[in-house]
Design an enzyme around this catalytic site. Structure first.
Site, PDB file in Angstrom:
ATOM      1  N   ASP A  63       0.780  -1.254   0.000  1.00  0.00           N
ATOM      2  CA  ASP A  63       0.000   0.000   0.000  1.00  0.00           C
ATOM      3  C   ASP A  63       0.811   1.303   0.000  1.00  0.00           C
ATOM      4  O   ASP A  63       1.761   1.425   0.767  1.00  0.00           O
ATOM      5  CB  ASP A  63      -0.850   0.100   1.273  1.00  0.00           C
ATOM      6  CG  ASP A  63      -1.602  -1.143   1.591  1.00  0.00           C
ATOM      7  OD1 ASP A  63      -1.606  -2.075   0.788  1.00  0.00           O
ATOM      8  OD2 ASP A  63      -2.182  -1.199   2.696  1.00  0.00           O
ATOM      9  N   GLU A 117     -10.559  -2.296   3.784  1.00  0.00           N
ATOM     10  CA  GLU A 117      -9.259  -1.768   4.184  1.00  0.00           C
ATOM     11  C   GLU A 117      -9.076  -0.363   3.621  1.00  0.00           C
ATOM     12  O   GLU A 117      -9.784   0.045   2.691  1.00  0.00           O
ATOM     13  CB  GLU A 117      -8.146  -2.689   3.667  1.00  0.00           C
ATOM     14  CG  GLU A 117      -8.278  -4.114   4.196  1.00  0.00           C
ATOM     15  CD  GLU A 117      -7.126  -5.039   3.817  1.00  0.00           C
ATOM     16  OE1 GLU A 117      -6.588  -5.704   4.706  1.00  0.00           O
ATOM     17  OE2 GLU A 117      -6.765  -5.105   2.629  1.00  0.00           O
TER      18      GLU A 117
HETATM   19  C1  FRU Z   1      -3.969  -3.464   2.674  1.00  0.00           C
HETATM   20  C2  FRU Z   1      -3.376  -3.933   3.996  1.00  0.00           C
HETATM   21  C3  FRU Z   1      -3.748  -2.979   5.106  1.00  0.00           C
HETATM   22  C4  FRU Z   1      -2.656  -3.228   6.112  1.00  0.00           C
HETATM   23  C5  FRU Z   1      -1.455  -3.465   5.221  1.00  0.00           C
HETATM   24  C6  FRU Z   1      -0.447  -4.430   5.770  1.00  0.00           C
HETATM   25  O1  FRU Z   1      -3.347  -4.013   1.560  1.00  0.00           O
HETATM   26  O2  FRU Z   1      -3.847  -5.220   4.290  1.00  0.00           O
HETATM   27  O3  FRU Z   1      -5.040  -3.186   5.620  1.00  0.00           O
HETATM   28  O4  FRU Z   1      -2.481  -2.142   6.974  1.00  0.00           O
HETATM   29  O5  FRU Z   1      -1.963  -3.959   3.990  1.00  0.00           O
HETATM   30  O6  FRU Z   1       0.681  -4.518   4.958  1.00  0.00           O
END
Ligand code: FRU
Length: 542
Positions: free
Chosen positions: A62, A247
């Site tokens: 992300d 998310e």
């Molecule tokens: C989204 C996610 C978020 C989390 C991060 C962990 O892709 O799952 O929810 O904070 O990646 O790497």
């Protein structure tokens, strides 16, 4: 993504993936240049994007902490400093003056023995509401998720929101002494991804965050970024996708049809799986926000399938998208992670894994009586296109055949503009990244019977690394006066199609060889015309 129960994170599947990866090494590596003796292997350079950000080495997911500050765009991101697979989650960092040329910076925040640093956001605390600034400098404040390990004083696997701050313009970061600043009671294993912004009408900071497995966005307010009060929950009646995770939420205002008196609020919810193209994707809602509660308008009835919802992108590789804080002129500028949790961990790129999609500007327009987002590459991209060498084709008609364009149009990093009039053809479109014998090529075509636009990557090179890699991504899109305008951004590892002057985007990773560089146009079952076509070679930004 992060869920201890996630099926594709289970041990047997991972072992199978590893075995598979070992078996497919020969095919995945066939086009990679072999290293010279004594030289480090440069890896799969044929797939290293020229226009899209990738870290030099290791795993990235992300985008985090997107902020424009003192003339620089900062891109922080989920990063594994130790390897080329998800793990040791930390915040990597890159900066750019134009959102296209990025310089990788030292890792900003590292996982340690007691916690990993999951996703979050950054704001400029201009008036030092947190009290964490110095006399000469406003602090940058990051709100991120602490994913706790044993020895942290929290139940391992639980998640809470923590604060870090920088008083040197984002170069170094200190964790706040009394973290976490926000947790649930009892502590949750899925409470994460705080996105903070300044809510001007109320004069307070606003945070959206999620309980991912409960498919709920939780909103909070604060005067100092440290003490947070609950405002409300946003969820959907009769959640259509039980088992999916919500998310990386984001909530921001935009004028409707450019009219600042008609302001709407946009809520982005990244959902995994259940996306329009399978696996993970970025959904959005348009509605009202009164400082406490977000009320979406035009929500699909309970039980609807993904096609009844609104998406930031209709391809398979656009996730965790969020907006920049303090973007110039109040614009909504987004970056998404160009991958999909269905197969992200199996992508055969080395020594890095993960790229960011092209930064885009969002606007809100009334289309068919409903407010919808529009998407354009950021303005700076136009300057890049402006300086590339271009082949222009005023008009070309093709009848029931494929026609390869001239040698000068061949390339693997290019921008293609075209107005397509499918006329009598059943299907008409382009092939990019095509091979000499036609066995490889990414097809972008309009289907006149169904009135749909398709990006077909079934013949786009390597796909064997995962059986979860979906092949065709299709979006409903009526022609306007019989025409469709397309902007196609081709890079070494991706194809992004901006269609209908920003109405929709399809973003897909592709894995052709470096020799697959031909551009063709085609029409099936009739005649189609391609007008005002420009094919521009782009100079690598990275
Ligand atoms: C989204 C996610 C978020 C989390 C991060 C962990 O892709 O799952 O929810 O904070 O990646 O790497």
């Amino acid at each position: 993504m992060y869920d201890p129960q996630r099926p594709n994170r289970s041990k047997p599947r991972r072992l199978a993936a590893w075995l598979f990866a070992m078996l497919s090494v020969s095919s995945a590596a066939y086009a990679a240049p072999s290293a010279l003796p004594g030289e480090a292997d440069a890896g799969t350079t044929q797939w290293r994007p020229a226009l899209h950000y990738t870290p030099q080495r290791n795993w990235m997911n992300d985008p985090n902490g997107l902020v424009f500050y003192k003339g620089l765009y900062h891109l922080f991101y989920q990063y594994n400093p130790e390897g080329n697979a998800w793990g040791n989650m930390s915040w990597g960092h890159a900066t750019s003056h134009d959102l296209l040329h990025w310089s990788e910076q030292p890792v900003a925040m590292r996982a340690n023995d007691t916690e990993e640093i999951f996703s979050g956001s950054i704001v400029v605390d201009e008036h030092n509401t947190s009290g964490l600034g110095t006399a000469n400098s406003s602090p940058l404040i990051a709100l991120y998720t602490s994913a706790y390990k044993a020895g942290s004083g929290h139940r391992p696997g639980t998640q809470a929101q923590s604060l870090a701050y920088s008083t040197d313009d984002g170069k170094t970061w200190r964790q706040y002494a009394r973290n976490p600043v926000l947790t649930l009671n009892p502590e949750s294993k899925n409470f994460r991804d705080p996105k903070v912004s300044w809510y001007a009408p109320g004069g307070y900071w606003l945070m959206t965050t999620v309980v991912a497995d409960a498919q709920v966005v939780k909103m909070y307010r604060s005067n100092n970024l440290i003490d947070w009060d609950f405002l409300s929950d946003f969820s959907l009646p009769g959640i259509p996708h039980q088992g999916a995770l919500w998310e990386m939420p984001d909530l921001f205002p935009l004028p409707l049809d450019g009219d600042s008196r008609q302001q709407k609020w946009v809520m982005i919810v990244n959902v995994n799986p259940w996306s329009i193209a399978g696996g993970s994707g970025a959904m959005y809602f348009v509605g009202r926000f009164d400082g406490r509660t977000f009320t979406p308008e035009n929500v699909a009835p309970p039980g609807s399938d993904p096609s009844r919802y609104q998406w930031l992108d209709h391809g398979a590789d656009y996730y965790a998208a969020g907006t920049f804080a303090n973007a110039p002129d109040g614009k909504a500028v987004t970056i998404g992670w160009m991958s999909n949790w269905d197969y992200a961990e199996r992508i055969p790129t080395t020594p890095w894994k993960g790229a960011m999609a092209l930064p885009r500007v969002l606007a809100l327009k009334t289309v068919d009586g409903v407010p919808q987002l529009t998407f354009e590459p950021v303005l700076q991209y136009e300057s890049l296109v402006g300086v590339g060498s271009t082949t222009r084709i005023k008009e070309l008609s093709v009848s029931s055949r494929v026609r390869e364009l001239g040698q000068l149009t061949r390339g693997v990093v290019q921008n293609i503009e075209v107005t397509l009039s499918p006329h009598s053809a059943e299907r008409a479109g382009l092939v990019v990244r095509g091979s000499a014998n036609g066995d490889v090529g990414t097809r972008i075509f309009y289907d006149t019977t169904n009135q749909t636009l398709t990006l077909d990557r079934s013949m786009s090179g390597e796909t064997g690394f995962s059986n979860a890699i979906s092949k065709q991504h299709i979006v409903n899109l009526p022609l306007v006066n019989g025409k469709l305008h397309l902007t196609v951004v081709v890079d070494r590892n991706s194809v992004e199609v901006f269609a209908g002057h920003g109405r929709t985007v399809i973003t897909d990773l592709v894995f052709p060889s470096a020799h697959d560089n031909r551009v063709s146009v085609f029409a099936d079952g009739g005649t189609a015309t391609f007008s005002d076509m420009t094919i521009t070679h782009l100079v690598a930004a990275n």
